[in-house]
Design a protein around this motif. Structure first.
Motif, PDB file in Angstrom:
ATOM      1  N   THR A  57       1.036  -1.145  -0.124  1.00  0.00           N
ATOM      2  CA  THR A  57      -0.232   0.185  -0.672  1.00  0.00           C
ATOM      3  C   THR A  57       0.872   1.294  -0.025  1.00  0.00           C
ATOM      4  N   SER A  58       0.150   1.961  -0.494  1.00  0.00           N
ATOM      5  CA  SER A  58       0.998   3.604  -0.126  1.00  0.00           C
ATOM      6  C   SER A  58       0.221   4.767  -0.440  1.00  0.00           C
ATOM      7  N   TYR A  59       0.413   5.132   0.300  1.00  0.00           N
ATOM      8  CA  TYR A  59      -0.262   6.546   0.959  1.00  0.00           C
ATOM      9  C   TYR A  59       0.487   8.156   1.139  1.00  0.00           C
ATOM     10  N   ALA A  60      -0.160   9.229   0.595  1.00  0.00           N
ATOM     11  CA  ALA A  60      -0.353   9.980   1.062  1.00  0.00           C
ATOM     12  C   ALA A  60       0.071  11.134   2.117  1.00  0.00           C
ATOM     13  N   ASP A  61       1.225  11.584   2.119  1.00  0.00           N
ATOM     14  CA  ASP A  61       1.765  12.358   3.649  1.00  0.00           C
ATOM     15  C   ASP A  61       0.556  12.564   4.066  1.00  0.00           C
ATOM     16  N   SER A  62      -0.406  13.477   3.485  1.00  0.00           N
ATOM     17  CA  SER A  62      -1.525  14.446   4.312  1.00  0.00           C
ATOM     18  C   SER A  62      -2.257  13.236   4.789  1.00  0.00           C
ATOM     19  N   VAL A  63      -2.548  11.888   4.656  1.00  0.00           N
ATOM     20  CA  VAL A  63      -3.772  11.297   5.485  1.00  0.00           C
ATOM     21  C   VAL A  63      -2.431  10.383   6.245  1.00  0.00           C
ATOM     22  N   LYS A  64      -1.527  10.037   6.176  1.00  0.00           N
ATOM     23  CA  LYS A  64      -1.091   8.922   7.068  1.00  0.00           C
ATOM     24  C   LYS A  64      -0.580   8.722   8.752  1.00  0.00           C
ATOM     25  N   GLY A  65      -1.532   7.437   8.777  1.00  0.00           N
ATOM     26  CA  GLY A  65      -1.803   7.737  10.408  1.00  0.00           C
ATOM     27  C   GLY A  65      -3.171   7.888  10.241  1.00  0.00           C
ATOM     28  N   ARG A  66      -4.235   8.157   9.207  1.00  0.00           N
ATOM     29  CA  ARG A  66      -5.637   8.759   9.390  1.00  0.00           C
ATOM     30  C   ARG A  66      -6.200   7.859   8.926  1.00  0.00           C
ATOM     31  N   PHE A  67      -5.903   7.798   7.999  1.00  0.00           N
ATOM     32  CA  PHE A  67      -6.540   7.044   6.631  1.00  0.00           C
ATOM     33  C   PHE A  67      -5.850   5.421   5.949  1.00  0.00           C
ATOM     34  N   THR A  68      -6.609   4.357   6.389  1.00  0.00           N
ATOM     35  CA  THR A  68      -6.356   2.956   6.124  1.00  0.00           C
ATOM     36  C   THR A  68      -7.940   2.158   4.761  1.00  0.00           C
ATOM     37  N   ILE A  69      -6.641   2.198   3.136  1.00  0.00           N
ATOM     38  CA  ILE A  69      -7.012   1.534   2.718  1.00  0.00           C
ATOM     39  C   ILE A  69      -7.389  -0.034   2.926  1.00  0.00           C
ATOM     40  N   SER A  70      -8.342  -0.400   2.894  1.00  0.00           N
ATOM     41  CA  SER A  70      -7.931  -2.302   2.511  1.00  0.00           C
ATOM     42  C   SER A  70      -8.892  -3.037   1.059  1.00  0.00           C
ATOM     43  N   ARG A  71      -9.263  -4.266   1.300  1.00  0.00           N
ATOM     44  CA  ARG A  71      -9.897  -4.529   0.506  1.00  0.00           C
ATOM     45  C   ARG A  71     -10.663  -5.952   0.668  1.00  0.00           C
ATOM     46  N   SER A  72     -11.877  -6.679   0.210  1.00  0.00           N
ATOM     47  CA  SER A  72     -12.438  -7.723   0.503  1.00  0.00           C
ATOM     48  C   SER A  72     -12.286  -8.520  -0.826  1.00  0.00           C
ATOM     49  N   ASN A  73     -11.488  -9.481  -0.779  1.00  0.00           N
ATOM     50  CA  ASN A  73     -11.370 -10.140  -1.687  1.00  0.00           C
ATOM     51  C   ASN A  73     -12.575 -11.517  -2.236  1.00  0.00           C
ATOM     52  N   ALA A  74     -14.171 -11.888  -1.001  1.00  0.00           N
ATOM     53  CA  ALA A  74     -14.758 -12.646  -1.378  1.00  0.00           C
ATOM     54  C   ALA A  74     -15.836 -11.953  -2.107  1.00  0.00           C
ATOM     55  N   ASN A  75     -16.239 -10.537  -1.872  1.00  0.00           N
ATOM     56  CA  ASN A  75     -16.825  -9.163  -2.160  1.00  0.00           C
ATOM     57  C   ASN A  75     -16.441  -8.253  -3.926  1.00  0.00           C
ATOM     58  N   ASN A  76     -14.963  -8.464  -3.776  1.00  0.00           N
ATOM     59  CA  ASN A  76     -14.923  -7.250  -4.552  1.00  0.00           C
ATOM     60  C   ASN A  76     -14.613  -5.908  -4.014  1.00  0.00           C
ATOM     61  N   MET A  77     -14.833  -5.565  -2.762  1.00  0.00           N
ATOM     62  CA  MET A  77     -15.116  -4.124  -2.594  1.00  0.00           C
ATOM     63  C   MET A  77     -13.238  -3.894  -1.960  1.00  0.00           C
ATOM     64  N   ILE A  78     -13.641  -2.271  -2.556  1.00  0.00           N
ATOM     65  CA  ILE A  78     -12.314  -1.477  -1.739  1.00  0.00           C
ATOM     66  C   ILE A  78     -12.830  -0.529  -0.851  1.00  0.00           C
ATOM     67  N   TYR A  79     -12.292  -0.872   0.374  1.00  0.00           N
ATOM     68  CA  TYR A  79     -12.735   0.510   0.883  1.00  0.00           C
ATOM     69  C   TYR A  79     -11.047   1.363   2.115  1.00  0.00           C
ATOM     70  N   LEU A  80     -11.877   2.550   1.918  1.00  0.00           N
ATOM     71  CA  LEU A  80     -10.998   3.692   2.471  1.00  0.00           C
ATOM     72  C   LEU A  80     -11.410   4.646   4.067  1.00  0.00           C
ATOM     73  N   GLN A  81     -10.633   3.869   4.932  1.00  0.00           N
ATOM     74  CA  GLN A  81     -11.627   4.441   6.835  1.00  0.00           C
ATOM     75  C   GLN A  81     -11.168   5.781   6.781  1.00  0.00           C
ATOM     76  N   MET A  82     -11.702   6.496   6.842  1.00  0.00           N
ATOM     77  CA  MET A  82     -10.914   7.939   7.222  1.00  0.00           C
ATOM     78  C   MET A  82     -11.194   7.683   8.235  1.00  0.00           C
ATOM     79  N   ASN A  83     -10.626   8.306   9.573  1.00  0.00           N
ATOM     80  CA  ASN A  83     -10.124   9.068  10.651  1.00  0.00           C
ATOM     81  C   ASN A  83      -9.946  10.262  10.909  1.00  0.00           C
ATOM     82  N   ASN A  84      -9.851  10.959  11.871  1.00  0.00           N
ATOM     83  CA  ASN A  84      -9.576  11.797  13.000  1.00  0.00           C
ATOM     84  C   ASN A  84      -9.856  12.796  11.341  1.00  0.00           C
ATOM     85  N   LEU A  85     -10.781  12.800  10.587  1.00  0.00           N
ATOM     86  CA  LEU A  85     -11.191  13.802   9.097  1.00  0.00           C
ATOM     87  C   LEU A  85     -10.530  15.491   9.822  1.00  0.00           C
TER      88      LEU A  85
END
Length: 124
Positions: A57-85
């Protein structure tokens, strides 16, 4: 490849949102996936990417530590969890797919498929 992004909305600063991107039309583990955003009057910018293997994974410096990307192979979904917006996270967020699996995952021109965008507004 078809991409459908969802999950945007209005949130107060310090809050959280989770964006989702449904991927169809191609085997999920054969494409790089990325999230980009575009604020009013600004160019589209890289946020985060996950390589086709799912292990890098690669993150922009501005979101490191706050955003997390993940994916679900079972249902072909990508997620972006955004915290401390923050107010500066306000933008339209786009998911994108790169069928060429370029190593240049931060570049918009590496991606040949784009979703329709979902709007995130962070109030301060």
């Amino acid at each position: 490849v078809q991409l459908q992004a969802s999950g945007g909305g209005l949130v107060q600063a310090g809050g959280s949102l989770r964006l989702s991107c449904a991927v169809s039309g191609r085997a999920f583990n054969t494409v790089n996936m990325g999230w980009f955003r575009q604020a009013p009057g600004k160019e589209r910018e890289f946020v985060v990417a996950i390589r086709w293997s799912g292990s890098i994974t690669s993150y922009a410096d501005s979101v490191k530590g706050r955003f997390t990307i993940s994916r679900s192979n079972a249902n072909n979904m990508i997620y972006l969890q955004m915290n401390n917006l923050k107010a500066e996270d306000t933008a339209v967020y786009y998911c994108a797919a790169d069928g060429t699996r370029s190593v240049a995952v931060t570049l918009t021109r590496s991606y040949n498929y784009w979703g329709q965008g979902t709007e995130v507004t962070v109030s301060s």
